[in-house]
Enzyme design. Structure first.
Site, PDB file in Angstrom:
ATOM      1  N   HIS A   1       2.530 -14.415   4.570  1.00  0.00           N
ATOM      2  CA  HIS A   1       1.583 -13.672   5.403  1.00  0.00           C
ATOM      3  C   HIS A   1       0.151 -13.909   4.922  1.00  0.00           C
ATOM      4  O   HIS A   1      -0.116 -13.844   3.719  1.00  0.00           O
ATOM      5  CB  HIS A   1       1.908 -12.179   5.357  1.00  0.00           C
ATOM      6  CG  HIS A   1       1.297 -11.398   6.465  1.00  0.00           C
ATOM      7  ND1 HIS A   1      -0.016 -10.983   6.436  1.00  0.00           N
ATOM      8  CD2 HIS A   1       1.799 -10.971   7.636  1.00  0.00           C
ATOM      9  CE1 HIS A   1      -0.284 -10.315   7.544  1.00  0.00           C
ATOM     10  NE2 HIS A   1       0.799 -10.298   8.298  1.00  0.00           N
TER      11      HIS A   1
ATOM     12  N   CYS B   1      -4.219  -1.109  17.102  1.00  0.00           N
ATOM     13  CA  CYS B   1      -4.752  -0.153  16.141  1.00  0.00           C
ATOM     14  C   CYS B   1      -6.263  -0.371  16.028  1.00  0.00           C
ATOM     15  O   CYS B   1      -6.816  -1.301  16.614  1.00  0.00           O
ATOM     16  CB  CYS B   1      -4.091  -0.352  14.772  1.00  0.00           C
ATOM     17  SG  CYS B   1      -4.469  -1.975  14.025  1.00  0.00           S
TER      18      CYS B   1
ATOM     19  N   SER C   1       3.845  -9.263  11.476  1.00  0.00           N
ATOM     20  CA  SER C   1       4.570  -8.554  10.417  1.00  0.00           C
ATOM     21  C   SER C   1       4.915  -7.130  10.827  1.00  0.00           C
ATOM     22  O   SER C   1       6.051  -6.680  10.673  1.00  0.00           O
ATOM     23  CB  SER C   1       3.730  -8.533   9.131  1.00  0.00           C
ATOM     24  OG  SER C   1       4.359  -7.746   8.141  1.00  0.00           O
TER      25      SER C   1
ATOM     26  N   GLU D   1      -2.420 -12.079   4.965  1.00  0.00           N
ATOM     27  CA  GLU D   1      -2.981 -10.937   4.230  1.00  0.00           C
ATOM     28  C   GLU D   1      -2.697 -11.074   2.735  1.00  0.00           C
ATOM     29  O   GLU D   1      -3.534 -10.752   1.896  1.00  0.00           O
ATOM     30  CB  GLU D   1      -2.398  -9.623   4.750  1.00  0.00           C
ATOM     31  CG  GLU D   1      -2.944  -8.401   4.015  1.00  0.00           C
ATOM     32  CD  GLU D   1      -2.306  -7.094   4.439  1.00  0.00           C
ATOM     33  OE1 GLU D   1      -2.165  -6.203   3.585  1.00  0.00           O
ATOM     34  OE2 GLU D   1      -1.941  -6.960   5.633  1.00  0.00           O
TER      35      GLU D   1
ATOM     36  N   HIS E   1      -2.219 -11.376  14.904  1.00  0.00           N
ATOM     37  CA  HIS E   1      -0.985 -12.094  15.215  1.00  0.00           C
ATOM     38  C   HIS E   1      -0.424 -11.691  16.576  1.00  0.00           C
ATOM     39  O   HIS E   1       0.524 -10.904  16.683  1.00  0.00           O
ATOM     40  CB  HIS E   1       0.054 -11.850  14.116  1.00  0.00           C
ATOM     41  CG  HIS E   1      -0.224 -12.632  12.871  1.00  0.00           C
ATOM     42  ND1 HIS E   1       0.301 -12.321  11.647  1.00  0.00           N
ATOM     43  CD2 HIS E   1      -0.998 -13.738  12.669  1.00  0.00           C
ATOM     44  CE1 HIS E   1      -0.117 -13.192  10.746  1.00  0.00           C
ATOM     45  NE2 HIS E   1      -0.914 -14.045  11.349  1.00  0.00           N
TER      46      HIS E   1
END
Length: 314
Positions: A124, A12, A226, A126, A41
């Site tokens: 995670h 992305c 994730s 984030e 990741h």
């Protein structure tokens, strides 16, 4: 054997930007370059960058003072950012702009004396960075991982709550949680636009399209990704044969692969194209009579800017 390829698949805009930032920093400053945790990741990406002189670090205290220090795409807490400044590290921020959006929402809640509810996965990175944006000592930010967690909430003022979510989750996962939250706290405020990023949504739609055509699904992505795991979860909800692989080397371990007539191939947002192509080549080699078809999907044209401190040095 019919092989269907999901669109979109792979990198992305946020992942491309983060990797470009590290690559540019290496060219400008030379090695070593330090990165907070993994930049994205994906095992292949991490090993490749390590071979170039990147050090992925979990303990900021071990980084030499004055070194180049890059925040990963997942973002960092305000505590880590302040600590990096105190150690006089040269900071380059590769946090995905869509993660930054969630950071701003949490900071806004903190400043306005609202409590915050964050839907996400505790392990995670984030989430660690996002939780660390809340600094109001008179309030709190609560992490919700399941519907069961809602009963444990101890909100001070149910009229002053804001809701945020991790960017890489699926609507299938968060919608039941959000519905239950609204039943308990009807005045909860949520962002104008969804926190789940466009790339996550598009790849999840692509998997759903694959499921209409394929007997089985292969998701290409690392086990600790994730968004790749969310794609696998969506595929498995249909009870079709589904698996997550890190590379083409794992194809011969898929026990059902010789028993199906069609396979759908999808890839997480942190999976490089070279890995996807290697999987396709391996399947072509294994199945001589194959028919590979690209499935139409959403075209992604989003690009994120590189930090000025790097552009100015090129």
């Amino acid at each position: 054997m019919n092989i269907f390829l999901a669109n979109p698949r792979g990198f992305c805009a946020g992942v491309k930007r983060a990797i470009n930032i590290v690559t540019m920093a290496l060219k400008i400053y030379g090695k070593p370059i330090y990165v907070n945790h993994e930049i994205v990741h994906n095992t292949y990406v991490i090993k490749h960058l390590e071979s170039k002189g990147v050090i992925f670090n979990k303990n900021i205290d071990t980084i030499p003072k004055g070194a180049i220090f890059i925040f990963s795409a997942h973002g960092v807490s305000k505590h880590i950012e302040e600590k990096a400044k105190r150690r006089k590290l040269k900071i380059i921020d590769a946090t995905c702009p869509l993660v930054k959006k969630v950071h701003r929402e949490v900071s806004k809640a903190s400043k306005l004396n609202f409590e915050a509810i964050l839907i996400g996965t505790s392990k995670h990175p984030e989430i660690n960075g996002t939780l660390g944006q809340y600094t109001n000592k008179n309030g709190n930010i609560y992490l919700i991982q399941s519907i069961e967690d809602i009963s444990k909430l101890k909100i001070k003022n149910p009229n002053k709550i804001m809701l945020m979510t991790q960017t890489t989750l699926s609507y299938n996962k968060i919608n039941p949680i959000i519905k239950k939250l609204y039943e308990k706290y009807p005045n909860i405020k949520k962002p104008k636009n969804s926190d789940i990023c466009y790339a996550t949504i598009n790849r999840q739609k692509a998997v759903k399209n694959l499921l209409k055509l394929s007997d089985s699904i292969i998701i290409i992505g690392s086990k600790h990704s994730s968004n790749s795991n969310q794609l696998l979860r969506i595929a498995k909800e249909t009870n079709k044969n589904s698996t997550l692989i890190d590379s083409h080397h794992e194809i011969n371990t898929i026990y059902w692969i010789n028993k199906v007539k069609s396979i759908g191939i999808a890839a997480g947002a942190s999976t490089p194209n070279i890995i996807i192509q290697n999987v396709i080549k391996e399947l072509r080699k294994t199945y001589k009579n194959n028919n590979i078809q690209e499935i139409l999907g959403i075209q992604e044209n989003i690009k994120f800017h590189i930090p000025k401190e790097l552009n100015n040095k090129i």
